[in-house]
Design an enzyme around this catalytic site. Structure first.
Site, mmCIF file in Angstrom:
data_model
loop_
_atom_site.group_PDB
_atom_site.id
_atom_site.type_symbol
_atom_site.label_atom_id
_atom_site.label_comp_id
_atom_site.label_asym_id
_atom_site.label_seq_id
_atom_site.Cartn_x
_atom_site.Cartn_y
_atom_site.Cartn_z
ATOM 1 N N THR A 1 -4.321 13.843 5.347
ATOM 2 C CA THR A 1 -2.634 13.639 5.381
ATOM 3 C C THR A 1 -2.674 14.965 6.825
ATOM 4 O OG1 THR A 1 -2.231 12.906 3.742
ATOM 5 C CG2 THR A 1 -0.417 13.931 5.049
ATOM 6 N N ASN B 1 -2.049 18.952 -1.945
ATOM 7 C CA ASN B 1 -2.428 18.271 -1.054
ATOM 8 C C ASN B 1 -2.525 18.779 1.232
ATOM 9 O OD1 ASN B 1 -3.916 15.878 0.229
ATOM 10 N ND2 ASN B 1 -4.960 16.405 -0.489
ATOM 11 N N LYS C 1 5.183 1.865 -3.123
ATOM 12 C CA LYS C 1 5.337 3.298 -3.929
ATOM 13 C C LYS C 1 5.700 2.986 -5.172
ATOM 14 C CE LYS C 1 4.522 7.925 -2.280
ATOM 15 N NZ LYS C 1 4.263 7.810 -0.759
ATOM 16 N N GLY D 1 -2.902 8.637 -4.260
ATOM 17 C CA GLY D 1 -1.356 9.765 -4.891
ATOM 18 C C GLY D 1 -0.957 10.435 -3.707
ATOM 19 N N ASP D 2 -0.199 11.229 -4.620
ATOM 20 C CA ASP D 2 0.944 11.591 -3.891
ATOM 21 C C ASP D 2 1.172 13.086 -4.009
ATOM 22 O OD1 ASP D 2 3.721 11.139 -1.693
ATOM 23 O OD2 ASP D 2 4.579 11.563 -3.169
ATOM 24 N N LYS E 1 0.466 -1.870 0.014
ATOM 25 C CA LYS E 1 0.089 0.636 -0.304
ATOM 26 C C LYS E 1 1.191 1.239 0.364
ATOM 27 C CE LYS E 1 -3.574 2.004 0.462
ATOM 28 N NZ LYS E 1 -3.748 3.483 -0.939
ATOM 29 N N LYS F 1 5.920 3.930 8.078
ATOM 30 C CA LYS F 1 4.719 3.921 8.685
ATOM 31 C C LYS F 1 3.447 3.181 7.960
ATOM 32 C CE LYS F 1 3.702 7.721 5.531
ATOM 33 N NZ LYS F 1 3.975 8.284 4.522
ATOM 34 N N SER G 1 -6.845 5.880 4.242
ATOM 35 C CA SER G 1 -7.152 5.137 2.854
ATOM 36 C C SER G 1 -7.835 3.572 3.408
ATOM 37 C CB SER G 1 -5.583 4.505 1.902
ATOM 38 O OG SER G 1 -5.463 6.104 1.656
HETATM 39 P P1 NDP Z 1 0.988 18.099 -4.105
HETATM 40 O O1 NDP Z 1 1.043 17.445 -5.520
HETATM 41 O O2 NDP Z 1 -0.463 18.401 -3.455
HETATM 42 O O3 NDP Z 1 1.765 19.635 -3.764
HETATM 43 C C1 NDP Z 1 3.295 19.551 -3.478
HETATM 44 C C2 NDP Z 1 3.514 20.767 -3.012
HETATM 45 O O4 NDP Z 1 5.189 20.481 -2.843
HETATM 46 C C3 NDP Z 1 3.487 22.130 -3.647
HETATM 47 O O5 NDP Z 1 2.995 22.655 -3.418
HETATM 48 C C4 NDP Z 1 5.123 21.585 -4.533
HETATM 49 O O6 NDP Z 1 4.952 23.274 -5.412
HETATM 50 C C5 NDP Z 1 5.265 21.271 -3.739
HETATM 51 N N1 NDP Z 1 7.024 20.532 -4.091
HETATM 52 C C6 NDP Z 1 6.641 19.558 -4.658
HETATM 53 N N2 NDP Z 1 8.538 19.112 -5.364
HETATM 54 C C7 NDP Z 1 8.927 20.248 -4.934
HETATM 55 C C8 NDP Z 1 10.524 20.499 -4.446
HETATM 56 N N3 NDP Z 1 10.956 19.913 -5.123
HETATM 57 N N4 NDP Z 1 10.417 21.953 -4.233
HETATM 58 C C9 NDP Z 1 9.941 22.815 -3.767
HETATM 59 N N5 NDP Z 1 8.430 22.420 -3.418
HETATM 60 C C10 NDP Z 1 8.483 21.568 -4.277
HETATM 61 O O7 NDP Z 1 1.717 17.199 -3.212
HETATM 62 P P2 NDP Z 1 0.986 16.425 -1.648
HETATM 63 O O8 NDP Z 1 0.550 18.100 -0.956
HETATM 64 O O9 NDP Z 1 0.590 15.295 -2.069
HETATM 65 O O10 NDP Z 1 2.748 15.484 -0.683
HETATM 66 C C11 NDP Z 1 3.235 16.747 -0.472
HETATM 67 C C12 NDP Z 1 4.156 16.016 0.643
HETATM 68 O O11 NDP Z 1 3.203 14.814 1.319
HETATM 69 C C13 NDP Z 1 5.138 15.063 -0.439
HETATM 70 O O12 NDP Z 1 6.573 15.168 0.549
HETATM 71 C C14 NDP Z 1 4.013 13.319 0.125
HETATM 72 O O13 NDP Z 1 5.059 12.216 -0.626
HETATM 73 C C15 NDP Z 1 4.043 13.568 1.203
HETATM 74 N N6 NDP Z 1 2.597 13.173 1.913
HETATM 75 C C16 NDP Z 1 1.390 12.601 0.995
HETATM 76 C C17 NDP Z 1 0.675 12.563 1.310
HETATM 77 C C18 NDP Z 1 -1.041 12.599 0.712
HETATM 78 O O14 NDP Z 1 -2.364 11.054 1.398
HETATM 79 N N7 NDP Z 1 -1.145 12.931 -1.077
HETATM 80 C C19 NDP Z 1 0.741 11.626 2.320
HETATM 81 C C20 NDP Z 1 1.149 11.307 3.053
HETATM 82 C C21 NDP Z 1 2.522 12.206 3.244
HETATM 83 P P3 NDP Z 1 4.489 23.121 -7.231
HETATM 84 O O15 NDP Z 1 2.769 23.509 -7.210
HETATM 85 O O16 NDP Z 1 5.617 24.027 -7.481
HETATM 86 O O17 NDP Z 1 4.836 22.154 -7.747
HETATM 87 O O1 2IT Z 2 3.178 9.215 1.775
HETATM 88 C C1 2IT Z 2 2.193 7.978 1.537
HETATM 89 O O2 2IT Z 2 1.205 7.894 2.866
HETATM 90 C C2 2IT Z 2 0.845 9.009 0.925
HETATM 91 N N1 2IT Z 2 0.802 9.270 -0.291
HETATM 92 C C3 2IT Z 2 -0.726 8.001 0.625
HETATM 93 C C4 2IT Z 2 -0.315 6.434 0.665
HETATM 94 C C5 2IT Z 2 -1.965 5.637 0.903
HETATM 95 O O3 2IT Z 2 -1.732 4.649 0.195
HETATM 96 O O4 2IT Z 2 -2.945 6.453 0.842
#
Ligand code: NDP
Ligand code: 2IT
Length: 449
Positions: free
Chosen positions: A213, A244, A129, A168-169, A93, A117, A381
């Protein structure tokens, strides 16, 4: 760098040799190994059964070509990945990341982290992943759809509700999950809702998954603060990212009476000392998919700074890195500490460099590590999968209540584990050890597989 014993140093050396150039993966492995010595001493059977060595080697790695056609009729090629890391606790997952920086080292670090995690959530989930070096920025909706369809045309044969469940991620949100699910359904002729999470609410998705998240991050930070006779109310918060995780962390923080003074994207950050207007951020980033710099057009009192990492120089009580890996380095940590930061909560995966973490821990800053702090997404999830399995859908309140319970339980587990191993307050160590024990014990039970 924290010293590790010869046995672990040898494992580290082998990891570097077998996964050449995959710096992020080496970093994630090292961070876990640095905390495992006491638990390996206590239970010598882990070493005998090669648990650590097996944990570092993914069970399966899939790499594939993703051809698609752009709006000009030109054929484009990207690379797709799915790393099925560990299935000791349940089916693989974990999310899918679409970002040009994606390569095997990124996907492996994320899959490795995900395994631990997911164990902390207390739900029966293994770790995995995937993703692609596809860059969604500047692509039309049709291009994104064609890419997702091509990606799924290979991925579908490797996933399933009892095998591997992506979500998603970065770069993959509700829109992309829709395209991926549509193609999976078409190829397999099965409405197998439990094969992907983060689905639309009317076709098998769960309420709260979008917010989970970010909300979960705030729930655990509040729990950590309350455990130290403090709370989020009245605090100034800096949040990196505006995707997100960042947006919904901001939403819940505001609800709990905090003020968010800065947010960023990959180009720069906005500083609004009177408090960021979250509705404006949502409009710019979620609806229009534009740059955060636009915020100052609507709010002239705010300032824009074209260097994302400088966001950590802003004076705040709480810092929440919610963008990407290694976005908070030693220098940034130093300025946060000098400005008297009280707590850090990692919304992104591995956002702090090892040097930054060491600095926070040495200065007794309350630090909620990613594995625990951002587990609310995958935990929800799991709640989505439960609803899919029961052919049911729950109310927002019901899911939110469960999410709060899970985040509180994670905090209790990791703080109690840190205490048990005489490292009171060291939550990174508590999170690593508590999750390692769960996965390792399951692996012992299941034999050499
Ligand atoms: P999104 O794509 O929704 O947003 C990512 C954000 O981070 C955007 O504001 C983006 O800016 C910025 N960003 C991405 N890459 C870079 C970079 N190289 N340098 C600077 N800023 C950057 O992703 P999420 O919010 O879903 O994910 C954010 C983090 O949280 C990641 O590390 C992800 O692995 C983690 N995460 C996500 C989960 C989820 O359920 N979605 C769960 C657990 C962890 P821009 O708009 O300019 O691209
Ligand atoms: O990093 C993470 O935990 C996620 N992007 C969410 C993973 C999931 O299966 O909901």
């Amino acid at each position: 760098m924290v010293k590790i014993n010869n046995y672990l140093e040898k494992i580290m050396k082998k990891t570097r040799e077998r996964n050449k150039g995959e710096q992020e993966f080496h970093q994630a492995v090292r961070e876990v190994l640095e905390t495992l010595e006491p638990v390996l001493e206590k239970k010598p059977e882990y070493r005998k059964a090669g648990i650590v060595e097996r944990l570092i080697e993914p069970e399966r790695q899939i790499v594939f070509r993703v051809p698609w056609m752009d709006d000009q009729g030109q054929t484009r090629i990207n690379r797709g990945f799915r790393v099925e890391f560990n299935s000791a606790l349940g089916p693989y997952k974990g999310g899918l990341r679409f970002h040009p920086s994606v390569y095997s080292g990124i996907i492996k670090f994320l899959g490795f982290e995900q395994t631990f995690k997911n164990a902390l959530t207390g739900r029966p989930l293994g770790g995995g992943k995937g993703g692609s070096d596809f860059n969604p920025k500047g692509k039309s909706r049709e291009e994104v759809m064609r890419f997702c369809q091509s990606f799924m045309t290979e991925l579908y044969r490797h996933i399933g509700e009892k095998t591997d469940i992506p979500a998603g991620d970065i770069g993959v949100g509700g829109r992309e999950i829709g395209f991926l699910f549509g193609q999976y359904k078409r190829i397999t002729n099965r409405f197998e809702a439990g094969v992907l999470t983060g689905k639309g609410i009317d076709w098998g998705g769960s309420l709260v998954r979008t917010e989970a998240t970010g909300y979960g991050l705030i729930y655990i930070v509040e729990e950590m603060l309350q455990d130290n006779d403090n709370s989020l109310s009245g605090k100034e918060i800096v949040i990196s990212g505006s995707g997100n995780v960042a947006i919904y962390a901001a939403e819940k923080a505001l609800e709990l009476g905090a003020r968010v003074t800065a947010m960023s994207d990959s180009d720069g950050f906005v500083h609004d000392p009177e408090g960021i207007n979250l509705a404006a951020i949502k409009e710019i980033k979620e609806e229009k998919r534009n740059r955060i710099s636009e915020y100052t057009d609507m709010h002239p009192r705010a300032s824009y700074h074209p260097e994302s990492s400088e966001i950590w120089t802003i004076d705040c009580d709480i810092a929440l890195p919610c963008a990407t890996q290694n976005e908070l380095d030693e220098k940034s940590a130093q300025s946060l500490v000098e400005n008297g930061v009280l707590a850090i909560g990692e919304g992104a995966n591995m956002p702090s460099t090892p040097e930054a973490i060491e600095l926070f821990v040495n200065h007794d800053i309350h630090f909620a590590p990613a594995k625990a702090a951002n587990a609310g997404g995958v935990a929800t999830s799991a709640l989505e999968m439960t609803q899919n399995g029961m052919w049911d859908s729950w109310s927002f309140e019901r899911v939110d209540e469960k999410l709060q319970r899970i985040m509180k339980d994670i905090y209790k587990l990791i703080s109690a584990t840190a205490r048990k191993y005489n490292m009171e307050g060291n939550l990174p160590a508590g999170a690593n050890i508590a999750s390692f024990e769960k996965v390792a014990d399951a692996m012992l039970d299941q034999g050499v597989v």
